[in-house]
Design a protein around this motif. Structure first.
Motif, PDB file in Angstrom:
ATOM      1  N   SER A 312       0.820  -1.216   0.000  1.00 24.21           N
ATOM      2  CA  SER A 312       0.000   0.000   0.000  1.00 24.21           C
ATOM      3  C   SER A 312       0.849   1.260   0.000  1.00 24.21           C
ATOM      4  N   LEU A 314       1.795   2.649   2.649  1.00 26.06           N
ATOM      5  CA  LEU A 314       1.438   3.369   3.867  1.00 26.06           C
ATOM      6  C   LEU A 314       2.425   3.056   4.985  1.00 26.06           C
ATOM      7  N   ARG A 328       2.263   8.170   3.009  1.00 26.43           N
ATOM      8  CA  ARG A 328       2.175   7.174   1.947  1.00 26.43           C
ATOM      9  C   ARG A 328       3.314   7.356   0.957  1.00 26.43           C
ATOM     10  N   ALA A 330       4.095   6.562  -2.397  1.00 27.20           N
ATOM     11  CA  ALA A 330       3.183   6.162  -3.473  1.00 27.20           C
ATOM     12  C   ALA A 330       3.723   6.547  -4.846  1.00 27.20           C
ATOM     13  N   GLU A 373      -8.524  11.557  -2.185  1.00 26.37           N
ATOM     14  CA  GLU A 373      -8.025  10.195  -2.393  1.00 26.37           C
ATOM     15  C   GLU A 373      -6.872   9.893  -1.447  1.00 26.37           C
ATOM     16  N   ASP A 377      -6.632   7.333   2.100  1.00 27.34           N
ATOM     17  CA  ASP A 377      -5.611   6.311   2.322  1.00 27.34           C
ATOM     18  C   ASP A 377      -4.921   6.493   3.668  1.00 27.34           C
ATOM     19  N   ALA A 380      -7.113   5.131   6.208  1.00 32.24           N
ATOM     20  CA  ALA A 380      -7.071   3.666   6.178  1.00 32.24           C
ATOM     21  C   ALA A 380      -5.875   3.142   6.956  1.00 32.24           C
ATOM     22  N   GLY A 480      -0.845   3.353  -3.706  1.00 26.55           N
ATOM     23  CA  GLY A 480      -1.700   4.289  -4.411  1.00 26.55           C
ATOM     24  C   GLY A 480      -1.924   3.874  -5.854  1.00 26.55           C
TER      25      GLY A 480
END
Length: 500
Positions: A312, A314, A328, A330, A373, A377, A380, A480
């Protein structure tokens, strides 16, 4: 005078056309005082080859003012950065292993790792059982085969990283016993200690940790200042000065022109606005969020290791001073803009592309927000990794876009320009350079002397013909969605909290 350094034979993808004699440059101008620029300046002062070389560092922030240096929107300034030898690539794993010898020095207040600049809290590396992420089209006119271009999954990266750190630690029993496999979510939950978990498999490396990035850059600047060898100039570089074949200096927004025998551009994610990088490196924005936490939450979360999910992207770093950071790693957001002043073209006879992804930060847009978006995340990650009551939905006290200079392979770009004499470029941090603070300056100076470490000679070389088509980093560590454009994402949902 032109820059003149010995030219060694090279298996690089280009033929360098810089002057070849044995004399070092009498002057070096470094554009950018971030990690690459400042470490290079420091290392130059400690090399006998440059004893008689004048060294100037220019940056849009003023090093003499602690309130503005480093610039608050630079990638090298933040509350924390992960320090890990946990790489799927053995060369970078070994390089961080080398750097950690200095991070761990904490006996004296002046040591890099002392005074809260480095914490070896451990790192949990995990991956999800997921299918491979999307892969960009192979670069135009590239000799990279489709099979070799396939992207690793996060789980692939995690398992290769496990192999590399285990191999490095095997030489020292004390280090080896600090690495342990976590075969399932329950094992990860037990070691994380927050009540949360992440990933299907992973391991904990208690030899890794994190650094206070802002404090470490302040330490580095002080080391440079004390040498008395480096001149600092505050100003924004508007363009590079050049004649028919050579770069001769830099022009500032206020009209001043600085000249030098060797010009090194180390402007991070802003490099592409000064030098046409032919799509080799692209500025991408990454989301970060910060929350104020209670004393009780600090007590619980302050004991956790860093956790990084390579599927992820993250990650969460243990909080200090009751501030928790979630972020993140990403594919990021690009911010393509048409520049009024184009970057230096790829060759003296070429035209330069004016459309370049450049950082957009709160310094040029005070109302900037992170996209919905990205915030979703981050929420999350909180829900999964640190599910303390009342924490998941707590408003962020601040958010930020941190701008990387991303390459397709996550390799740095540290090399002489193949078509402009006396121009050296150090960029392509790809969001993982800070951990190398103790050693990267020496490696860059080696490259200036055309003595690049063999294991990085091809990785860091200027690569021609890559093109800018669908460039995003494909080393397996990114989460992402690929291909997101910042303006498009900001239009999808309004955010309340401005980024800083």
């Amino acid at each position: 005078m032109t820059c003149s350094l010995p030219q060694h034979s090279s298996s690089s993808t280009h033929n360098n056309n810089n002057t070849t004699t044995t004399n070092p440059p009498s002057s070096i101008l470094i554009v950018g005082s971030g990690l690459f620029g400042l470490t290079t300046a420091y290392s130059l002062t400690r090399r006998h080859e440059f004893t008689n070389t004048s060294i100037t560092v220019i940056d849009r922030s003023d090093p003499s003012s602690q309130s503005t240096f480093p610039s608050p929107d630079a990638a090298s300034i933040d509350t924390s950065r992960i320090v890990r030898a946990d790489y799927a690539d053995h060369a970078y794993a070994a390089l961080c292993d080398e750097a950690q010898l200095q991070w761990r020095q904490q006996d004296k207040p002046t040591d890099l790792g002392a005074q809260g600049r480095y914490y070896e809290t451990g790192l949990i590396v995990v991956g999800d059982d997921t299918s491979p992420a999307p892969v960009a089209d192979p670069p135009v006119e590239s000799d990279v085969s489709e099979s070799s271009h396939k992207k690793l999954t996060g789980m692939d990266y995690a398992r290769k990283s496990w192999e590399n750190v285990s191999s490095l630690a095997s030489r020292n029993p004390a280090l080896a016993e600090r690495i342990r496999e976590l075969p399932n979510a329950d094992a990860i939950r037990e070691v994380l200690g927050t009540g949360g978990s992440s990933g299907a498999w992973g391991y904990i490396n208690n030899n890794s940790g994190w650094t206070d990035a802002g404090a470490s850059m302040a330490w580095l600047y002080e080391q440079v200042r004390q040498t008395g060898r480096v001149s600092f100039v505050a100003g924004t570089v508007e363009s590079l000065e050049h004649d028919d074949t050579s770069v001769t200096g830099a022009k500032l927004a206020d009209g001043r022109v600085l000249t030098a025998d060797l010009v090194m551009v180390a402007a991070g994610a802003w490099t592409g606005s000064l030098v046409d990088l032919e799509g080799q490196a692209v500025a991408t924005g990454q989301v970060l969020g910060y929350l104020d936490i209670t004393k009780e939450e600090q007590e619980i979360l302050g004991k956790m290791p860093v956790i990084l999910n390579l599927s992820s992207g993250l990650f969460i770093i243990p909080p200090t001073n009751r501030v928790l950071k979630v972020a993140r790693h990403a594919y990021g957001y690009t911010n393509p803009q048409t520049l009024a002043i184009p970057p230096l073209p790829v060759s003296p006879t070429a035209n330069s592309n004016r459309v370049v992804s450049i950082p957009r930060t709160s310094l040029n847009d005070p109302n900037l927000c992170i996209p919905a978006e990205g915030e979703a995340d981050l929420r999350a990650a909180l829900r999964e990794m640190v599910p303390l009551p009342g924490l998941v939905d707590r408003p962020f006290t601040k958010t930020r876009l941190c701008w990387y200079s991303d390459t397709r392979t996550a390799d740095f770009l540290i090399d002489y320009h193949p078509h402009w004499k006396n121009l050296f470029v150090a960029t392509g941090d790809s969001g993982h350079a800070f951990k190398f603070l103790p050693v990267i300056g020496d490696k860059i100076v080696d490259c200036i002397l055309r003595e690049c470490p063999p294991e990085f000679k091809e990785k860091w070389a200027w690569k021609e013909g890559e093109g800018a088509k669908a460039l995003f980093t494909e080393d397996g560590s990114r989460g992402g969605k690929p291909g997101l454009v910042l303006d498009e994402e900001l239009l999808k949902a309004a955010q309340v909290l401005p980024a800083v």
